[in-house]
Design an enzyme around this catalytic site. Structure first.
Site, short mmCIF file in Angstrom:
data_model
loop_
_atom_site.label_atom_id
_atom_site.label_comp_id
_atom_site.label_asym_id
_atom_site.label_seq_id
_atom_site.Cartn_x
_atom_site.Cartn_y
_atom_site.Cartn_z
CE LYS A 27 -0.76 1.40 4.78
NZ LYS A 27 -0.51 2.81 4.71
CG HIS B 106 0.86 -3.63 7.92
ND1 HIS B 106 0.95 -2.40 7.32
CD2 HIS B 106 0.73 -3.38 9.24
CE1 HIS B 106 0.89 -1.46 8.24
NE2 HIS B 106 0.76 -2.02 9.41
CG ASP C 76 -0.47 6.93 6.43
OD1 ASP C 76 0.08 6.08 5.70
OD2 ASP C 76 -0.07 7.18 7.58
CG HIS D 51 -4.24 0.56 8.23
ND1 HIS D 51 -3.82 -0.39 7.34
CD2 HIS D 51 -3.13 1.26 8.56
CE1 HIS D 51 -2.52 -0.25 7.15
NE2 HIS D 51 -2.08 0.74 7.88
#
Lengths: 526, 413
Positions: A185, A215, A272, A277
């Site tokens: 990413k 991750h 980000d 996430h």
């Protein structure tokens, strides 16, 4: 051990097609070792490779989860040779290994690393790489199987994929010789660029060959979220609009941008962490149970959640999204500078280091239940948590109690101190009828005092085994960008924000509190 | 040492003894266990010598009961359990007996071992009871174990050495257990009698609707062998040969003088049994000493005689041979697993062999060699095996099927 963990967490490995016909495979959950292969890491001299990728590979080697016939070709621009690069990796392993490596194990691992120097724009570098990989196949029995790992700056992704295609390194060989590509990413910086990149990748690799890594999905507690929801009978019946008042997902970081000022200037909190996430966590909380634990069944359900989040109009965005940027302040009893004073950051930067947002999921299960997401840098502490706030009891039975019992809460701590907390009311001992909120607290550390594997160990091994369950699919990436892109685009022609608008060491701007308090709720104190 | 111990704060991940006391009655053990936690928070000495408060939490994973009939087995089990550190169960009870003809007595050490998993975490503690029962008391293991279990937690029963499987003593303890852990490779003689008894227990449990799971270290140790054998048939062109298997030969290490019945055959048997159960093969003829006319022989009769049998798939017969081979490896250790198969006129040969700490797979199709594949297979310690067993949940039906096939291959008593 890895498969044991998978079994414990209820996640079974998807069987690849070649295994389907092999009856000896049944029950071999603990021992699966990937096929012999060469792993090619682009961006091998970078920080990610040194901190995460090489230590994770070394741990897999240490635990005999890599095939003996395995080689790693590190590709980078810097002028190393095999020996000097191995020395560099050895230093990284000493510094970043989760479990110290025995000298003999480290030596064996390092012997399997070769360095290939060159510029990614140079065709000849890839022509030589292609020849070298064939030589490695012949010498080390790696059988034409290749795992390409792009740990470079995202701007190099398309170029690298193009070069691999030009040399035919994507071509899978009938009867053996698989080719897979792992892409780090961020995958794109908005919906258009993500689509463009998907197109570029799609020109060379089939979707089944592509492993887009986030991750976060490899973290043990994130994987446990699925087990918690679908492996326990008592929670799922409550997991809906009838019982859940709202959901809060928080990802707090106490650190600033550190050495990544120029990177962060380009990304900001939304690109980000929110786009990937936090939206991934949201999908795992909100998705329907997949029919099977196979990669596509799982990802189908996640995509459905993302598509059920309605697009926000400009008015909605103004009302439901709050951005922030930290100024100077105190974090952990240390004075810290504001974002605009950080290295490689524009002194007039309008990049957001904090974002809070309220999302709706328009489906049968969640209609009317708001999902509040917040993420930021220089918050008081490092903490990632999902909090499921249940509705209050419908009838106030204990009228004589000094305070009403607080509604139940289920908090799933992702990091640190991974665990699950359930809050409920209890009678205070004594003659009266006072109610106090108490918690039942499960911590991974005390129940399973076993070191969890690093997320990269989990994900790299999965990619080697051809299991894409924990990787994001093309449509999933685009669906997530279709949520994040309108947010960042709405700021382009908006009035300049009043940055910095929160002091370092606080939980974000006041407007973030207003965002949730307007609904009669408040952020959980973490 | 009696009661709380004040020691320096442990290093991260290091197990430290936090409590140690001794008692001579079961009631005394229960009282000591209660004392450990009623005196919490335990304190430890900080770096500067001042008492440092460290809240301790008992782990809640399982009860581990070890029944060791000899003191040396109890000591070895205790050493293994102490090395588990991070995977420590919540309560470990090691029961051994002594002086069976003397008066009844109980001598128990009650300990709490704690570990700091992370700097920001509380200490995680596990209770450890080392109990020796003398006289008549030592024969009533179930009566000792029952009051000392943490209720609502699963019970794993590890019976090292030669468990008297099938005896009343074992069956009574198994009534409380969720998992029985044995090491078939350590059984005395050829081990086949105990294998039959173990399979009988599994069968009785199933008939009674029980949930007892069985783990055998001997089978767990073969995991990398199974992966190596299976990997050969991941090749699509070789998979069909599994339906054309003609021979399975397992060679195992034997020592001069071991003679018939002197070498433990559990590991070689498990290899054949696993293959048979995975491939749906039934036993046509149980293993028996090879008659001279079979042609299966060893150069040295002193190391025991080969055993031959037959498996069946429909009308097809598969020859099985379990052959002793003089070797410096521990007796009963698998040296090679050899498979032969035919399909459409082609012959496949697979030889899987142990070489140092690796398992090698050599494959030949009509004389054409495939690249040799090597799997790292370092010998797994009892600590690793017990750790894996503790983390296992539920019954492993592949293992149960292999156990059954092994007993069938061994034939009736």
């Amino acid at each position: 051990m890895r498969e044991l963990r998978l079994e414990r967490t209820g996640k079974r490995r998807r069987r690849s097609s070649k295994e389907d016909g092999n009856p000896l495979r049944e029950g071999l959950r603990l021992e699966r070792v990937p096929d012999p292969h060469v792993m090619v890491v682009f961006g091998a001299t970078g920080d990610l490779s040194h901190r995460k990728v090489f230590p994770a590979l070394a741990q897999l080697w240490r635990t005999n989860l890599l095939p003996v016939d395995w080689m790693l070709v590190a590709v980078g621009r810097r002028p190393y040779d095999d020996e000097t690069f191995r020395a560099e990796v050895a230093r990284a392993l000493e510094q970043f290994s989760r479990v110290p490596l025995e000298a003999d194990v480290a030596r064996q691992f390092l012997e399997r690393i070769a360095y290939h120097q060159g510029d990614f724009a140079d065709d000849e570098v890839f022509d030589r790489l292609s020849v070298r990989l064939d030589e490695i196949d012949a010498e080390h029995g790696t059988r034409g199987n290749r795992l390409f790992y792009l740990a470079t700056h995202p701007s190099a992704f398309a170029q690298l994929v193009g070069q691999l295609g030009r040399c035919g390194l994507d071509h899978e060989i009938h009867g053996g010789g698989w080719r897979r590509i792992v892409i780090e990413k961020p995958f794109g910086r908005d919906l258009d660029s993500a689509k463009r990149l998907n197109r570029e990748v799609g020109k060379v690799f089939r979707e089944s060959q592509v492993y887009r890594i986030d991750h976060y999905l490899g973290k043990e507690t994130v994987r446990n979220l699925m087990v918690f929801r679908f492996g326990n009978g008592i929670f799922e019946p409550l997991w809906n609009r009838r019982y859940v008042d709202h959901v809060q997902i928080t990802m707090g970081e106490s650190i600033g941008v550190e050495e990544r000022g120029s990177f962060y200037e380009e990304t900001g909190a939304t690109r980000d962490v929110i786009q990937n996430h936090l939206l991934q966590l949201l999908t795992l909380v909100a998705m329907e149970p997949p029919a099977t634990f196979e990669a596509d069944a799982l990802r189908d359900e996640k995509v459905k959640v993302l598509r059920a989040i309605p697009e926000m109009s400009r008015v909605d965005l103004e009302r439901n999204v709050v951005r922030g940027q930290y100024g100077s302040g105190w974090v952990g009893a240390e004075p810290v500078q504001g974002y605009r004073e950080e290295v490689e950051v524009d002194p007039l930067s309008e990049t957001e280091t904090f974002l809070a947002a309220r999302f709706q999921i328009d489906d049968w299960r969640w209609s009317g239940v708001p999902f509040y997401l917040r993420a930021g840098k220089r918050l008081p502490k490092r903490a990632t948590e999902i909090a499921i706030q249940f509705k209050a009891v419908p009838h106030r039975l204990f009228r004589d109690a000094a305070v009403d019992p607080e509604p139940n809460l289920l908090a799933i701590r992702i990091q640190p101190d991974e665990g699950i907390l359930l809050r409920f009311g209890s009678k205070v001992p004594g003659l009266g009828l006072d109610i106090r909120t108490v918690t039942m607290d499960f911590t991974y550390g005390s129940a399973f005092s076993v070191d969890s594997p690093d997320a990269y160990e989990t994900l790299l091994l999965d990619a080697m085994l051809g299991d894409a369950s924990l990787f994001t699919r093309e449509d999933e990436v685009e669906a997530a960008w279709s949520i994040a892109t309108p947010i960042v685009e709405s700021w382009v022609d908006a009035p300049a924000p009043d940055f910095p608008n929160y002091p370092a060491g606080t939980w974000g701007p006041e407007a973030a509190d207003t965002l949730i308090e307007r609904d009669g709720r408040r952020w959980r104190r973490i | 040492m009696d009661g709380r111990t004040l020691e320096a704060a442990p290093a991260l991940g290091q197990t430290i003894l936090r409590w140690s006391s001794r008692t001579h009655t079961l009631a005394g053990i229960e009282a000591e266990l209660a004392r450990i936690w009623s005196e919490a928070p335990l304190t430890a000495q900080g770096a500067d010598g001042t008492p440092e408060r460290r809240v301790a939490a008992r782990t809640s994973v399982l009860n581990l009961v070890v029944v060791a009939r000899q003191p040396e087995l109890a000591e070895r089990a205790a050493a293994v359990i102490r090395m588990l550190t991070g995977r420590h169960p919540s309560r470990t009870l090691i029961v051994s007996s002594a002086d069976p003809d003397g008066p009844s007595w109980v001598d128990a050490h009650v300990q709490a071992h704690c570990v700091m998993p992370r700097a920001d975490a509380v200490e995680t503690c596990a209770e450890f009871i080392d109990l020796v029962a003398g006289g008549e008391t030592g024969r009533h293991v179930a009566a000792i174990v029952a009051p000392l279990l943490v209720h609502d937690l699963p019970v794993t029963l590890w019976w090292p050495g030669d468990p008297p499987l099938g005896s009343r003593q074992v069956l009574d303890v198994l009534d409380m257990a969720d998992r029985l852990v044995v090491d078939g490779a350590s059984w005395s003689g050829d081990g086949i009698g105990r294998l039959r008894a173990l399979v009988a227990i599994v069968g009785d449990q199933e008939l009674a609707g029980g949930t007892l799971a069985v783990s055998d270290f001997a089978m767990l140790r073969q995991s990398r062998w199974r992966e190596a054998i299976a990997s050969c048939f991941d090749r699509p062109e070789l998979q069909p040969f599994l339906n054309g298997l003609t021979e399975v030969t397992v060679r195992y290490g034997a020592h001069p003088g071991s003679g018939p019945g002197g070498t433990n055959l559990i590991k070689p048997l498990y290899h054949v049994a696993w293959l048979a159960s995975r491939l749906g093969l039934t036993v046509a003829a149980p293993l028996q000493s090879a008659a001279p006319e079979t042609g299966v022989r060893t150069p040295d009769e002193d190391i025991g005689t080969p055993m031959v049998g037959q498996l069946r798939a429909g009308r097809r017969r598969i020859a099985v041979a379990v052959v002793p081979t003089k070797s410096s490896t521990p007796a009963g250790t698998t040296l090679t697993v050899e498979l032969a198969a035919r399909r459409r006129g082609e012959t496949l040969e697979v030889i899987v062999s142990a070489e140092e700490e690796a398992v090698m797979v050599r494959t030949r199709l009509d004389g054409r060699e495939f690249p040799v594949r090597r799997f790292m297979a370092p010998r797994r310690t009892e600590v690793e095996l017990l750790a894996e067993t503790i983390e296992s949940v539920g019954r492993d039906r592949v293992a149960v099927a292999a156990l059954r096939a092994a007993a069938e291959l061994a034939g009736p008593a």
